[in-house]
Design an enzyme around this catalytic site. Structure first.
Site, short mmCIF file in Angstrom:
data_model
loop_
_atom_site.label_atom_id
_atom_site.label_comp_id
_atom_site.label_asym_id
_atom_site.label_seq_id
_atom_site.Cartn_x
_atom_site.Cartn_y
_atom_site.Cartn_z
N THR A 33 1.14 -1.45 -0.20
CA THR A 33 0.06 0.23 -0.36
C THR A 33 0.91 1.00 0.07
OG1 THR A 33 -1.80 -1.04 1.43
CG2 THR A 33 -1.46 1.08 1.07
N HIS A 155 1.36 6.09 3.46
CA HIS A 155 2.15 4.89 3.95
C HIS A 155 2.95 4.62 3.22
CE1 HIS A 155 2.33 1.07 5.35
NE2 HIS A 155 0.91 0.30 5.46
N ARG A 298 13.82 -7.92 14.01
CA ARG A 298 14.48 -9.55 13.02
C ARG A 298 15.19 -9.56 11.85
NH1 ARG A 298 9.80 -12.68 12.45
NH2 ARG A 298 8.07 -12.85 13.90
N ASP A 397 -3.87 12.65 24.23
CA ASP A 397 -4.09 13.30 24.57
C ASP A 397 -3.31 15.09 23.80
OD1 ASP A 397 -4.74 15.14 26.22
OD2 ASP A 397 -3.97 14.15 28.23
#
Length: 451
Positions: A33, A155, A298, A397
């Site tokens: 994407t 993205h 990883r 917040d």
């Protein structure tokens, strides 16, 4: 819902001069994407302790956040061979001020609907890509005093972990606090232009995520499936229901006694089986599940804390509907677990080499958010299930209190699903899933009855 009235649109740039120049993107940034991903936050009326102006607070703190996260203020540019690069030109991001006579109570359970689109800035992909902001935000004040903040983030520049990192630091700056984690902006660690390390033995290439996904038997593509009308459901999985599934899957013959199956592997296996049943597949129907996996820990060495970019990779579990349905849940979860375990440092590096050697990356870019029927994966008979279970999703917040709801926008197509922790933090989960209208009721039935 009452109409949305747009009051102002601001272009917000970094508060101080930041680095400018061409910024190479990692190959992983440029596949999958590459459009914007929407999320939305709803807030009660600001507490009395908040004395400022909501829009000015957001605008000023956003400007200061962009100084630290200056790539977000840039623009993408197409290069030859389907590549993208980031032009860090401080062109800025978009902040929209809106209001509505609607009330928070009008949104019921906050299930994503087309109404949400009015609360999230929409991106016009017909515009040249170098004119499109990488971040668009809209603050909408409701008649009851409550607010929503809709955010759309590219993205191609960040994954979920990095997007939430940016949002959380924006909130901290708005509250007058220092940054918690300074972003690590150098992407050359995952840039395919770098030489690969020597391998002890020639690595085997098994990147199914780059292969053609299965189609319905008798079809040569999934274009017609992707055109069918879809609907979204938010399905809650209580802690007792989850524990029942995990108990069953971890006592199956397919479980690893030393490790057991994770929450994700358990629920993903359950979703995959239920979708096969709901879609009415024949037993021999091939089906695949796309699994979005974070590679930060990883790769070797692990990526630095605060790595800002895309560090997720889809791996693929494949089977047939008949195998998935005729075997117990542990079979499906085992397929998923094995696909995730295969994601080693070597696997990532070989994938980088593969992408580097591609003549054109466009065939690996999923443009489903553009209304395109192209893209590598989604649609019957396949699924994609993204986990947000470990992301710092909640508690954004800006000085007037934490959100009452946070969730995905309306960025969905058939087979596209998200797994979220329940906001009540009681150990329950929420599955946000999109399926064809013709399949959704059957899916809901199997989802609960098969527990």
């Amino acid at each position: 819902m009452a109409p949305i009235i747009l009051r102002n649109t601001y272009t917000v740039v970094p508060a101080e001069p930041a680095w400018t120049g061409r910024f190479p993107l990692a190959e992983w940034d440029q596949v999958g994407t590459i459009t914007h991903v929407p999320t939305i936050y709803f807030y009660d009326k600001p507490s009395e302790s908040f004395q400022g102006d909501v829009v000015e607070t957001l605008k000023n703190s956003l400007s200061r956040a962009l100084f630290h996260f200056y790539p977000m203020a840039g623009r993408l540019r197409w290069l030859p061979r389907g590549r993208l690069e980031l032009d860090c030109n401080a062109a800025g991001v978009t902040l929209i001020q809106a209001e509505s006579e609607a009330k928070l109570s009008d949104f019921n359970d906050f299930t994503p609907t087309p109404e949400f689109e009015k609360l999230i800035p929409q991106v016009n992909y017909k515009s040249p890509i170098e004119t499109i902001p990488l971040l668009l935000a809209q603050v909408t004040k409701f008649n009851c005093g409550g607010l929503s903040l809709g955010v759309n983030v590219s993205h191609a520049v960040v994954d979920g972990q990095s997007a939430l990192h940016f949002l959380s630091e924006w909130g901290r700056i708005a509250r007058g606090e220092p940054l918690k984690t300074i972003p690590f902006l150098d992407r050359k660690i995952l840039w395919a232009g770098e030489p690969l390390p020597p391998f002890a033995s020639p690595p085997q290439f098994d990147h199914k995520e780059f292969e053609q996904p299965p189609f319905l038997i008798g079809e040569t593509d999934n274009v017609e499936e992707r055109k069918k009308k879809t609907t979204v459901a938010m399905l809650k999985l209580s802690k007792p229901q989850l524990e029942k599934l995990r108990s069953r899957v971890n006592t199956s013959e397919f479980a690893d006694p030393a490790r057991g199956f994770t929450r994700y592997e358990t629920v993903a296996g359950h979703v995959w089986r239920c979708a096969c049943k709901a879609r009415g597949h024949s037993p021999e129907q091939p089906t695949a599940l796309g699994i979005c996996t974070d590679i930060r820990r990883r790769v070797e060495p692990p990526l630095p804390r605060g790595y800002f970019g895309n560090a997720t990779l889809d791996v693929v579990a494949a089977s047939t509907s008949g195998e998935l349905i005729s075997n117990e849940l542990g079979f499906a979860s085992g397929k998923i677990s094995k696909a995730i375990k295969n994601l080693t440092n070597e696997y990532v590096m070989v994938g980088i080499q593969y992408l580097k050697n591609q003549e054109d990356l466009k065939k690996l870019q999923d443009l489903h958010a553009l209304g395109s029927t192209e893209g590598p994966f989604y649609g019957n008979p396949n699924l994609g299930l993204v986990s947000w279970l470990t992301l710092p999703m909640y508690g954004l917040d800006f000085g007037w209190g934490k959100e009452v709801y946070m969730g995905p926008g309306t960025h969905y197509c058939d087979g596209d699903s998200l797994l979220l922790p329940d906001q009540n933090e009681d150990g329950s989960l929420v599955l946000a899933t999109c399926l064809q209208v013709a399949h959704m009721e059957a899916f809901k039935k199997h989802f609960y009855e098969d527990i």
